[in-house]
Design a protein around this motif. Sequence first.
Motif, mmCIF file in Angstrom:
data_model
loop_
_atom_site.group_PDB
_atom_site.id
_atom_site.type_symbol
_atom_site.label_atom_id
_atom_site.label_comp_id
_atom_site.label_asym_id
_atom_site.label_seq_id
_atom_site.Cartn_x
_atom_site.Cartn_y
_atom_site.Cartn_z
ATOM 1 N N ALA A 75 -37.471 11.854 29.075
ATOM 2 C CA ALA A 75 -37.404 13.022 28.970
ATOM 3 C C ALA A 75 -36.604 13.224 30.328
ATOM 4 C CB ALA A 75 -38.757 13.272 29.109
ATOM 5 N N HIS A 76 -36.731 13.125 30.988
ATOM 6 C CA HIS A 76 -36.102 13.822 32.938
ATOM 7 C C HIS A 76 -34.818 14.133 32.423
ATOM 8 C CE1 HIS A 76 -35.377 15.091 36.633
ATOM 9 N NE2 HIS A 76 -34.595 14.756 36.552
ATOM 10 N N GLU A 77 -34.351 12.787 32.254
ATOM 11 C CA GLU A 77 -32.783 12.509 31.712
ATOM 12 C C GLU A 77 -31.949 13.590 30.598
ATOM 13 O OE1 GLU A 77 -30.693 11.718 33.832
ATOM 14 O OE2 GLU A 77 -31.636 10.920 35.199
ATOM 15 N N PHE A 78 -33.013 13.683 29.286
ATOM 16 C CA PHE A 78 -32.316 14.683 27.998
ATOM 17 C C PHE A 78 -32.410 16.184 28.249
ATOM 18 C CE2 PHE A 78 -32.008 10.895 25.746
ATOM 19 C CZ PHE A 78 -31.970 11.673 24.284
ATOM 20 N N LYS A 79 -32.724 16.291 29.141
ATOM 21 C CA LYS A 79 -33.616 17.819 29.594
ATOM 22 C C LYS A 79 -32.447 18.498 30.913
ATOM 23 C CE LYS A 79 -38.986 17.904 28.998
ATOM 24 N NZ LYS A 79 -40.068 17.783 30.040
ATOM 25 N N ALA A 80 -32.621 17.357 31.895
ATOM 26 C CA ALA A 80 -31.118 17.794 32.752
ATOM 27 C C ALA A 80 -29.791 18.137 31.867
ATOM 28 C CB ALA A 80 -31.002 16.585 33.356
ATOM 29 N N ALA A 81 -29.679 16.822 30.741
ATOM 30 C CA ALA A 81 -28.215 17.619 29.808
ATOM 31 C C ALA A 81 -28.467 18.589 28.667
ATOM 32 C CB ALA A 81 -28.152 16.184 29.443
ATOM 33 N N GLY A 82 -29.697 18.781 29.276
ATOM 34 C CA GLY A 82 -29.452 20.251 28.159
ATOM 35 C C GLY A 82 -30.577 20.193 26.503
ATOM 36 N N GLU A 83 -30.817 18.432 26.543
ATOM 37 C CA GLU A 83 -31.058 18.441 25.074
ATOM 38 C C GLU A 83 -33.086 17.863 25.612
ATOM 39 O OE1 GLU A 83 -28.682 17.817 23.089
ATOM 40 O OE2 GLU A 83 -27.027 18.012 24.043
ATOM 41 N N ASP A 84 -33.167 17.689 23.885
ATOM 42 C CA ASP A 84 -34.348 18.378 24.010
ATOM 43 C C ASP A 84 -34.578 16.166 24.042
ATOM 44 O OD1 ASP A 84 -35.145 20.902 23.047
ATOM 45 O OD2 ASP A 84 -34.536 20.278 20.631
#
Length: 193
Positions: free
Chosen positions: A135-144
């Motif tokens: 979840a952290h990596e997706f958020k950091a990339a601006g993705e859901d």
Amino acid sequence: MDKDSQAVSELLNRALAESGLSQAAFATALGTSASRFSTYRSGRTKPTAQFVLRAGRIAHALHAAREYRIMTAPATATAIREASDEDWAWRMLLQGRDHLRLLLRRHDGSEAAWEAAPSTTGQAGFDTLLAVLTAHEFKAAGEDPPEWSKVKALSDPWVPKHPLLERDEIIEQTPDYLARANIFVPARDLVTA
């Protein structure tokens, strides 16, 4: 079976084959049970159009990841579960996380391989940590973040043993996003070369 149901069944059968997973593992990856997926494949139950499209997209991404030897969430969970010791489990976790970062940088849809929900690692701490890191990596990339990565905090704190740090030092050096999940790992232990 009518023509549309037959076409849906064929699409799901192709997606299952392309995924490279067993029916049970692919059903888990899609967030459903093996028995429910079986009824979709047989035409006894009609899945939503969204489910069919998602199955095809995830299957394609899983196939591409396997072809290029990129770890996915299911592969990472399996590697952690099969690790010979805890050090190797940590290496597999971080390697999987690094592969996710690579896919997220591509912006070509290949990150869908990480939308596939993994089975359990066999340890609640690693299950939650894999979800929180994802979840952290997706958020950091601006993705859901994928649905499977939206988990509750562990009921009891998980503070894995550390060779150099005391418990209080580990807790103090843990990033907030992990502490909110009741997982305590120093930030520097999450850095890879």
